[in-house]
Design a protein around this motif. Structure first.
Motif, PDB file in Angstrom:
ATOM      1  N   ASN A 250       0.827  -1.209   0.000  1.00 16.51           N
ATOM      2  CA  ASN A 250       0.000   0.000   0.000  1.00 16.51           C
ATOM      3  C   ASN A 250       0.862   1.259   0.000  1.00 16.51           C
ATOM      4  O   ASN A 250       0.533   2.240  -0.674  1.00 16.51           O
ATOM      5  CB  ASN A 250      -0.956  -0.007   1.198  1.00 16.51           C
ATOM      6  N   ASP A 285      -7.247   1.475   0.385  1.00 20.49           N
ATOM      7  CA  ASP A 285      -8.148   1.138   1.493  1.00 20.49           C
ATOM      8  C   ASP A 285      -7.394   0.238   2.480  1.00 20.49           C
ATOM      9  O   ASP A 285      -7.257  -0.953   2.240  1.00 20.49           O
ATOM     10  CB  ASP A 285      -9.380   0.420   0.910  1.00 20.49           C
ATOM     11  N   TYR A 287      -7.876  -1.516   5.119  1.00 18.51           N
ATOM     12  CA  TYR A 287      -8.922  -2.102   5.988  1.00 18.51           C
ATOM     13  C   TYR A 287      -8.319  -2.894   7.121  1.00 18.51           C
ATOM     14  O   TYR A 287      -7.170  -3.311   7.063  1.00 18.51           O
ATOM     15  CB  TYR A 287      -9.865  -2.983   5.134  1.00 18.51           C
TER      16      TYR A 287
END
Ligand code: GLU
Length: 287
Positions: A250, A285, A287
């Motif tokens: 990420n 995202d 999460y």
């Protein structure tokens, strides 16, 4: 075509960045596995100097096998950048064909380190694999013969033969929400093309950007019908609960959104930008 030279350029840029990492004493040091936390997947892959990545081999613009046996497209470019950030050159990437249904099994069984394959992030898949991303947002759409004017959206599918792929989100959506359609399933989307040509099926359904590749190659024979009707955020699949690796990927994605390499990967020869409009930058995202 996306040339080898360009693939190499993605990798080379990444290695240069890594090799200039500064050390604590203010100097610079070579990339070493020590740049990654001990025992992390990043350290293991960097040390091995090779990585196995699953991608599609029959999807123009995203992952399409070339004459030299190396796939080309946006997914391939994203995978190549991630490998490069680990100090792994293009030549040391082993590309494995993943069709829609074997992506989770290949990650779970360790046949691949990563999957970059038009792979929608969703809760069901998150039970068995982890996802970094998204690095692109697609949407389910329909493709028909260019002279077909009967179909302009999923509500027109009742009684139609609708072709899609086992283990894909578009197939699941049709069987759950449009039960009056006759769903015909194959292993890969290219298996649907001849049946569409010869009238055995009326429609092919999957993500708009995959269909756009087939329309582009069809010389006017196929057309997209209507607008996208789902959200398909594309993630990079990796082993369940390898949070360190997921966070690191990420970080890489956020960096390449920012420094232009993501858009360069999109616009490269043989990649999505040769046919599709420039996308908005997605938001990762975590999460
Ligand atoms: N993005 C959808 C999925 O992951 C459809 C494309 C594909 O099958 O690769 O299922």
């Amino acid at each position: 075509m996306f040339t080898k030279t360009k693939v190499a350029a993605f990798g080379a840029a990444a290695v240069l960045v890594l090799s200039a990492c500064s050390s604590d004493d203010g100097g610079t040091e070579e990339v070493a596995t020590g740049d990654f936390p001990e025992g992390s997947t990043m350290a293991e892959l960097a040390e091995a100097g090779e990585i196995t990545i699953g991608t599609k081999f029959d999807q123009p613009l995203f992952g399409l096998i070339g004459p030299d046996g190396v796939p080309v497209g946006f997914d391939v470019n994203i995978g190549t950048i991630i490998a490069g950030e680990l100090g792994i050159s293009e030549d040391n990437i082993e590309w494995v064909e993943t069709v829609s249904a074997n992506r989770e099994p290949f990650i779970e069984g360790g046949q691949v380190d990563l999957v970059v394959a038009t792979y929608t992030i969703n809760d069901e898949r998150k039970e068995v694999v982890s996802f970094a991303g998204p690095y692109y947002n697609a949407g389910q759409s329909l493709m028909v013969l260019a002279d077909n004017s009967d179909i302009s959206g999923p509500d027109d599918l009742a009684g139609k033969n609708v072709c899609s792929v086992e283990g894909s989100t578009p197939a699941a959506n049709i069987s759950e929400n449009y039960p009056d359609a006759n769903l015909v399933l194959f292993a890969a989307y290219t298996d649907c093309l001849e049946p569409l040509r010869n009238g055995q099926v009326d429609v092919v359904t999957t993500d708009n950007v995959i269909l756009a590749g087939y329309v582009d190659e069809s010389d006017g024979e196929f057309a997209i019908a209507g607008e996208p009707f789902t959200e398909e955020p594309y993630g990079i699949g990796l082993a369940l609960e390898d949070d360190e690796f997921r966070d690191w990927i990420n970080d890489v994605l956020e960096e390449i959104f920012e420094d232009g390499r993501w858009l360069e990967a999109w616009n490269a020869d043989g990649s999505a930008g040769t046919v599709l409009p420039e996308p908005e930058t997605p938001a990762v995202d975590r999460y």
